[in-house]
Structure formats: C-alpha cells, structure tokens
Design an enzyme around this catalytic site. Structure first.
Site, PDB file in Angstrom:
ATOM      1  CE  LYS A 268       0.869 -17.711  -2.574  1.00 24.14           C
ATOM      2  NZ  LYS A 268       0.129 -18.913  -2.432  1.00 24.14           N
TER       3      LYS A 268
ATOM      4  CE1 TYR B  81      -3.046  -3.069   0.106  1.00 21.23           C
ATOM      5  CE2 TYR B  81      -3.975  -2.130   2.243  1.00 21.23           C
ATOM      6  CZ  TYR B  81      -3.868  -3.136   1.231  1.00 21.23           C
ATOM      7  OH  TYR B  81      -4.826  -3.937   1.128  1.00 21.23           O
TER       8      TYR B  81
ATOM      9  CG  ASP C 261      -6.880  -4.191   4.124  1.00 19.36           C
ATOM     10  OD1 ASP C 261      -7.971  -4.188   4.864  1.00 19.36           O
ATOM     11  OD2 ASP C 261      -6.926  -3.557   3.098  1.00 19.36           O
TER      12      ASP C 261
ATOM     13  CG  ASP D  34      -2.094 -20.052  -0.362  1.00 24.55           C
ATOM     14  OD1 ASP D  34      -1.700 -19.898   0.459  1.00 24.55           O
ATOM     15  OD2 ASP D  34      -1.802 -20.610  -1.637  1.00 24.55           O
TER      16      ASP D  34
END
Ligand code: NAD
Length: 364
Positions: free
Chosen positions: A191, A140, A247, A223
């Site tokens: 990840k 972000y 988030d 995931d």
C-alpha cells in the site's frame, strides 16, 4: 535418510498424517528416498500429557529434523483455556522457535475440482497461484502495542506496522526463488501510496529483484489485488506480501479453489521447514474415518520440494492426487453427484496406487 518429525496434534491430525506417511513411503520407494519418522506432541494432546502446548522436547526434536509435518491442533476440550495456554499457542511457538518467517500457500484449481469454486469455471480454470506471506513481522508483531484510557471516557488502541530492510529482503528472496521454479513472475503487493513501511517494502523488493533478472516483477496495491484475485486470478504466479495483507489475500486466493480439505502450506525461513494443511482439527468428524487427507498429502509434496529439494518426487505426489480426483473419487467434503465416495484410508490408498501405477507421471 530424511528425518521427519510428525506432529499429529488433535482431532483428525493423526488420521490425515497416517495417510501422508503411506504416500511419502510409496514415492520414496520409487525415488530411492529413505525416511526416518519420529512422532512428538503439540497442541491439546501436549497440554494433556505434558502441561504445555509446545513441550521443549518437541521443539528440540523439530530443530534436529530435515522437515516437520503437522496435522492440526485444537478442539472444544481446550476452548476454555486462556490464550497463551491454548493448543493454538503451540503453533505460534513452533513458528517462532523454528524462525519460520515465510509462509507459502499454493492455491491451485485442479481440473477435476474446477466446478467446486463459487466463482465461474471460466474465471478459475487453470488458476495456479503461490502466496508468499511474511510471517513474523509487520502489524501483528510491531511494538508499541497498547490500549489507554482517554479523558473523554473512551479508549485509544495502538498497533504498530514496521518492517526493516532485512525482513523484506529475506522474504523477497524466498518469493523470487519460488518464482524461478514456476512461471517466473512475482507480484509484490503493498500500500505504497499511503504507508511508509510499504514504500520501504517496494524499494527493497526492487533491489532484490536485481538478483533475479529472469523473474518478472510487478507491484500492485493491496485493494487492487483483492479485486484482481476474483476478476482475473490467472494473471498471478507468485504473490509476495506482508503479514497482514497475506493473511487476508491467502484466504481469498484459497477460496478460488473452493475446497478447504485440499489446501497445503509450508512455513520456511529457518533451518527446518514446517508443512501443514490449512484446515483445522475438524473435531466434528474426528475418528469417523471421513476426513480428507489430500491437503496433508499435498503438504508432504511441499516438504519434498522445499526441504528435500526433490521436485520430481513432489510432482509425482501432486499428479497422483489429481489422477485420483479425475477418476471420480471424493471424500465427503468434496462429494459431487456421480462421484465415488471414499473414506480417509481409501483415499490415501488410492493415491499410493496412482503413484505406483503412474510410471509416466512426475517426469520433469
Ligand atoms: P476446521 O478447519 O477444523 O473445520 C471447518 C469445517 O471444515 C468443519 O466442518 C470440518 O469438518 C471441515 N473440515 C476441515 N478439514 C477437513 C478435512 N480435512 N476433511 C473434511 N472436512 C474438513 O475449522 P474450525 O472448525 O473452525 O476449527 C476446529 C479447531 O481447529 C479449532 O480448535 C481451531 O482453533 C483449530 N484450528 C487449527 C488450525 C491449525 O492447526 N493450523 C487451523 C484452523 C483451526
């Protein structure tokens, strides 16, 4: 004397913060804590009165406080303004101004509300998770970030995902410290099978973990974490993760509890912490006396715990909230058949009563 700046903001902000003050005054009386309250403007009201969503005087007052309690900002009146002039820009500016790089969002399923979730009771019963989200780095905020025209007539858009060792270290330290006060387990979510920034994240978290041998560390791909949160959420204690993953996962975790009006949050990192309910300014019910003040009250409990180091007082507040719910009192948003409907003020008063009546509560 604890100096607290109150930022009611817009909509229901004022109503819910007023109840929070009553509760903090009550617990302060029992625990020998003195309060000094100061009010300042943020959001739409600050735009109307001072021409900016975060006036300089507001930030200066917050920087000089022991903690900041925020209601909520925004409303239809200011929806037509450009992005950086909107009330919500005040939120980003204050997070930046107070250097709040860590966002803590507990998702705790309270016994009396375990049937409020859309998941089965057997899955959510006893869930007590703290999501620690990195708040000022990652995707972000990374640069470069741009769009460009391509020769084929289409466009290309670029966002950058970056983390430095220092950024990961400091958020990991917050997570491990928090886990120490809880059930001593951190699940770091990344990840790392795909992303270089996640590999640095993982290595750095493992290094920080050496300072906390009493805390168990596990790693999980994002995931899988999204799946595990709805499959078996009780396995989690503290979830430590990046800005974007946090988030998404913090909203997913929040929904295990089933009730937006119950969710507090803390933003930490700089000298002063900021505490606010997760919900917005609820313009549709503002001024009607029906808003649920419990998320704001529980944010006050987080202030006690994280800014004032007063875990016992925080527990008193949390236990009082649970007791009032167990007695069957509900604001409209939580209403269930057979429960007793109360408004904002009565709910605040009931929590105060439970604090005074509950001498046996909140003992460490
Ligand atoms: P919202 O959270 O304000 O309201 C969503 C729904 O939940 C509404 O029906 C509302 O009545 C209800 N609700 C929310 N809090 C409640 C409470 N404490 N008790 C009872 N019911 C409650 O979200 P929204 O409607 O999408 O946004 C309204 C405004 O709030 C917008 O301007 C938005 O930008 C702003 N907003 C601010 C924050 C913040 O200040 N941190 C967060 C989210 C949204």
């Amino acid at each position: 004397m604890a100096k607290i700046v109150l930022l009611p903001g817009d909509g229901i902000g004022c109503e819910i913060l007023w109840e929070t003050i009553k509760v903090l005054e009550a617990v302060g009386a029992l625990e020998g804590l003195d309060w000094h309250w100061e009010t300042a403007d943020i959001g739409g009201i600050a735009i109307d009165k001072h021409g900016a969503p975060l006036p300089k005087a507001t930030l200066a007052a917050c920087q000089d406080a022991d903690g900041v309690l925020l209601g909520a900002v925004g409303g239809p009146k200011w929806d037509g303004l450009p992005g950086e002039e909107r009330p919500e820009a005040g939120l980003l500016a204050i997070r930046r101004g107070l250097e709040l790089f860590a966002n803590l969002r507990p998702a705790k399923v309270l016994g009396p509300l375990e049937n409020a979730s859309s998941l089965k009771i057997e899955v959510v019963r006893g869930v007590d998770i703290l999501v620690v989200r990195e708040l000022t780095g990652g995707l972000y905020f990374g640069r470069p970030r741009f769009r460009e025209q391509l020769l084929d007539g289409g466009q290309r858009a670029v966002d950058t995902l970056e983390y430095s060792t220092r950024e990961v270290e400091r958020i990991a330290q917050v997570a491990f410290q928090a886990a120490r006060e809880r059930r001593q387990k951190v699940t770091s979510v990344d990840k790392a099978n795909v992303l270089e920034s996640s590999r640095l994240w993982r290595e750095t978290v493992m290094d920080v973990a050496k300072e906390f041998p009493d805390v168990e560390l596990e790693h999980m791909f994002v995931d899988n974490c999204a799946m595990q949160l709805v499959r078996n959420p009780r396995q989690f204690d503290v979830i430590l993760t990046t800005n974007m993953f946090g988030d998404i996962l913090s909203d997913e975790a929040a929904m295990l509890t089933g009730s937006l009006g119950m969710l507090p949050s803390a933003s930490l990192g700089g000298k002063v912490g900021l505490y606010e309910p997760v919900h917005g300014s609820a313009p549709d019910i503002a001024g009607k006396g029906v808003a649920n003040p419990l998320a704001a009250i529980l944010s006050g409990a987080m202030l006690l715990r994280y800014s004032l180091g007063h875990a016992r007082a925080a527990t008193r507040v949390e236990t009082a909230v649970e007791l009032v719910l167990a007695q069957g009192y509900r604001t409209r948003d939580l209403m269930q058949p057979g429960a007793c409907l109360v408004g904002t003020t009565t709910m605040g008063e009931l929590v105060v009563e439970a604090i005074f009546g509950g001498g046996e509560y909140g003992q460490d």
